[in-house]
Design a protein around this motif. Structure first.
Motif, PDB file in Angstrom:
ATOM      1  N   ASP A  66       0.837  -1.201   0.000  1.00 20.58           N
ATOM      2  CA  ASP A  66       0.000   0.000   0.000  1.00 20.58           C
ATOM      3  C   ASP A  66       0.871   1.250   0.000  1.00 20.58           C
ATOM      4  OD1 ASP A  66      -2.139  -1.677   0.141  1.00 20.58           O
ATOM      5  OD2 ASP A  66      -2.307  -1.583   2.325  1.00 20.58           O
ATOM      6  N   THR A  67       0.317   2.315  -0.560  1.00 20.09           N
ATOM      7  CA  THR A  67       1.050   3.590  -0.621  1.00 20.09           C
ATOM      8  C   THR A  67       0.321   4.694   0.129  1.00 20.09           C
ATOM      9  OG1 THR A  67      -0.062   4.097  -2.720  1.00 20.09           O
ATOM     10  CG2 THR A  67       2.127   3.053  -2.841  1.00 20.09           C
ATOM     11  N   ASN A  68      -0.605   4.328   1.014  1.00 15.93           N
ATOM     12  CA  ASN A  68      -1.316   5.356   1.784  1.00 15.93           C
ATOM     13  C   ASN A  68      -0.595   5.620   3.096  1.00 15.93           C
ATOM     14  OD1 ASN A  68      -1.839   3.017   3.120  1.00 15.93           O
ATOM     15  ND2 ASN A  68      -4.049   3.032   2.791  1.00 15.93           N
ATOM     16  N   ALA A  69      -0.973   6.729   3.759  1.00 10.32           N
ATOM     17  CA  ALA A  69      -0.309   7.146   4.994  1.00 10.32           C
ATOM     18  C   ALA A  69      -1.237   7.034   6.196  1.00 10.32           C
ATOM     19  CB  ALA A  69       0.181   8.578   4.839  1.00 10.32           C
ATOM     20  N   GLU A  70      -2.187   6.105   6.148  1.00 10.65           N
ATOM     21  CA  GLU A  70      -3.148   5.975   7.252  1.00 10.65           C
ATOM     22  C   GLU A  70      -2.465   5.500   8.532  1.00 10.65           C
ATOM     23  OE1 GLU A  70      -6.239   3.428   5.970  1.00 10.65           O
ATOM     24  OE2 GLU A  70      -6.995   4.806   4.434  1.00 10.65           O
ATOM     25  N   MET A  71      -1.547   4.568   8.387  1.00 10.83           N
ATOM     26  CA  MET A  71      -0.851   4.043   9.569  1.00 10.83           C
ATOM     27  C   MET A  71      -0.041   5.140  10.256  1.00 10.83           C
ATOM     28  SD  MET A  71       2.127   1.174   9.698  1.00 10.83           S
ATOM     29  CE  MET A  71       2.911   0.750  11.231  1.00 10.83           C
ATOM     30  N   GLY A  72       0.646   5.960   9.468  1.00 13.13           N
ATOM     31  CA  GLY A  72       1.438   7.048  10.045  1.00 13.13           C
ATOM     32  C   GLY A  72       0.571   8.078  10.754  1.00 13.13           C
ATOM     33  N   VAL A  73      -0.590   8.382  10.189  1.00 13.45           N
ATOM     34  CA  VAL A  73      -1.495   9.361  10.808  1.00 13.45           C
ATOM     35  C   VAL A  73      -2.017   8.837  12.140  1.00 13.45           C
ATOM     36  CG1 VAL A  73      -3.700  10.555  10.527  1.00 13.45           C
ATOM     37  CG2 VAL A  73      -2.135  10.380   8.592  1.00 13.45           C
TER      38      VAL A  73
END
Length: 527
Positions: A379-386
């Motif tokens: 995945d290339t989303n930043a949901e985990m970081g947020v």
């Protein structure tokens, strides 16, 4: 016996013509020295070619994981199932167990089979007809690259080398800009030194110098597009009373050229920073959310690549960049550093000095998870970081409010914090404690005591014992008469009259020799 041989071009099934040769494992390679000899041992029965690289990669990954692909199952049902009574020699024992379970075929794997596979690979071009050598090598190279990418979960879009180069160039540009601006301020300061004190912004300083040139042109030039009205009037006033030296037109042109270089480099730096920000969001979005673009890029550059950074534990990520301080602390047996490059992250910067160590440890733990997710995840989303950043911010708020909040008596509700009142007791320093010498002498104390006793006769007088001093004996050469009595008798009167007879005898004995000595001295004087 049948042999299943996997190539980059497809599946090949050979039939062993002379099985007795397989028993001589050490000398089997001699039978495959030439293609003619090899054709006497094995013969190609069927060859299933791959349609494209995607199918070849799917087949290769299935073999690596010990699974049976669709194309292999099709080949085995088509060819081997007709001769089910014969054994199937394979190179992987795990794959043999899967084939036996699904297709009910007897498979064999032994050192002799492994040596046979090695020999077939050496004479593959002669045994498999219809495949030119150049095509086989190209297929092998393409499949090797694709399989390596699959094993490393590597995408060609995620090229972190660009980030390493960009952050290194950004640091170099900052150093060069700093040197150029210092040189420009010092150079133009000889002509107009007051301008450096008025304009603190470096870029505005260089643009102003480019526009005005000589300080005599300040009064007639319009600087409203560069400076505010207050600063513009201040610059014009400073130009009228400037103490700088006069310079030639050639000097001004060189200074202007230097200022133009500074402006161009500053614009390129801004462009490079935007490029770096976009690349970081594309390659490591979760890392960027956690620590920012610059800190994340410096971590990747320090580790060498994003994959190398993902291999580091959280404790190493925490002190990455502070290796010199770490080894110095280990050598001197002092406290190890709490943070390295991660110190410049916004979460660590906004905490108090007391909680910086805790926050850096927690941030390093969450950052290491984000790095592994970015490096190895699809995945290339930043949901985990947020999500992780929100947790860290909540934890930071809790740590900061711990000193203000108090638990009430019930333990369920939080009591209101009392208004803070600063109560400090000012203590005055007493200098009397510095000296060990008594402030008043004993004689003075005795005199004070006597004065008080004379004023108040009713108060009892306290006698102070004087220290006993040894009597000083003075020898006199003048003759003494017997009639003179020594002062000892007066002292005896002061003492108790009740003395023992033994003491009197002793005193008499002591006096007799003294009288004899005196008589002798008198006789000597008479003579």
């Amino acid at each position: 016996m049948l042999v299943l041989f996997e190539t980059a071009a497809g599946y090949a099934i050979f039939k062993v013509l002379d099985e007795s040769k397989l028993q001589q494992v050490d000398s089997l390679y001699k039978e495959f020295e030439t293609p003619e000899k090899a054709n006497k041992i094995v013969k190609l029965k069927h060859f299933e070619k791959f349609q494209d690289t995607t199918e070849a990669l799917a087949a290769a990954t299935a073999l690596v994981e010990g699974k049976v692909s669709k194309s292999l199952k099709k080949v085995l049902k088509k060819v081997v199932a007709k001769e089910a009574h014969e054994q199937l020699a394979i190179s992987d024992a795990k794959l043999g167990g899967v084939i036996k379970e699904k297709l009910d075929l007897s498979c064999i794997h032994s050192p002799a089979v492994a040596e046979l596979m090695r020999c077939i690979r050496s004479q593959m071009e002669g045994l498999i007809s219809g495949l030119p050598p150049r095509e086989i090598s190209a297929m092998s190279l393409g499949l090797a690259h694709s399989l390596s990418r699959y094993k490393l979960k590597f995408s060609p879009d995620k090229v972190d080398t660009m980030i390493v180069q960009a952050i290194s160039l950004l640091d170099d540009l900052d150093k060069e800009l700093n040197n150029y601006i210092m040189r420009c301020r010092e150079w133009y300061g000889w002509h107009f030194p007051e301008l450096g004190k008025v304009l603190t912004d470096n870029l505005a300083y260089c643009k102003t110098v480019c526009k005005i040139g000589d300080r005599t042109n300040v009064a007639g030039s319009d600087l409203s597009d560069l400076l505010s009205e207050e600063i513009e009037t201040e610059v014009k006033l400073a130009a009228e009373i400037s103490m700088g030296t006069e310079v030639s037109e050639q000097d001004i042109s060189n200074i202007r050229h230097l200022c133009e270089q500074v402006i161009e480099i500053s614009e390129y730096r801004t462009q490079l920073y935007d490029y770096l920000k976009n690349r970081m969001m594309a390659i490591a979005p979760n890392l960027t959310v956690m620590v920012g673009e610059l800190v994340g890029a410096r971590l990747i550059s320090h580790a060498g690549s994003l994959l190398n950074l993902a291999k580091h534990p959280a404790s190493t990520v925490q002190i990455l960049g502070a290796e010199k301080a770490l080894f110095r602390a280990l050598k001197t047996r002092k406290d190890t550093p709490k943070y390295g490059l991660i110190y410049h992250a916004s979460l660590v910067g906004q905490t108090t000095a007391k909680n910086k160590g805790k926050i850096s440890r927690m941030l390093a733990a969450k950052t290491s998870l984000a790095i592994r997710y970015d490096a190895l995840g699809e995945d290339t989303n930043a949901e985990m970081g947020v999500e992780n950043r929100a947790k860290l911010e909540a934890r930071l708020r809790q740590l900061e409010e711990r000193g203000i909040r108090r638990i009430s008596g019930t333990g369920k509700a939080l009591a209101k914090a009392d208004k803070y009142q600063h109560k400090s007791e000012v203590k005055v320093y007493d200098p009397c404690g510095d000296s060990t010498i008594p402030s008043t002498s004993k004689k003075r104390k005795l005199e004070e005591m006597e004065d008080t006793s004379e004023k108040d006769p009713s108060t009892p007088v306290v006698k102070v014992k004087k220290p006993k001093t040894e009597p000083v004996v003075v020898k006199c050469e003048t003759p003494t008469t017997a009639s003179e009595e020594p002062p000892k008798k007066k002292k005896r009167k002061i003492k108790d009259t009740t003395e023992d007879p033994e003491e009197e005898k002793a005193s008499a004995v002591v006096e007799e020799p003294s009288k004899k000595k005196k008589k002798k001295k008198v006789k000597e004087l008479e003579d």
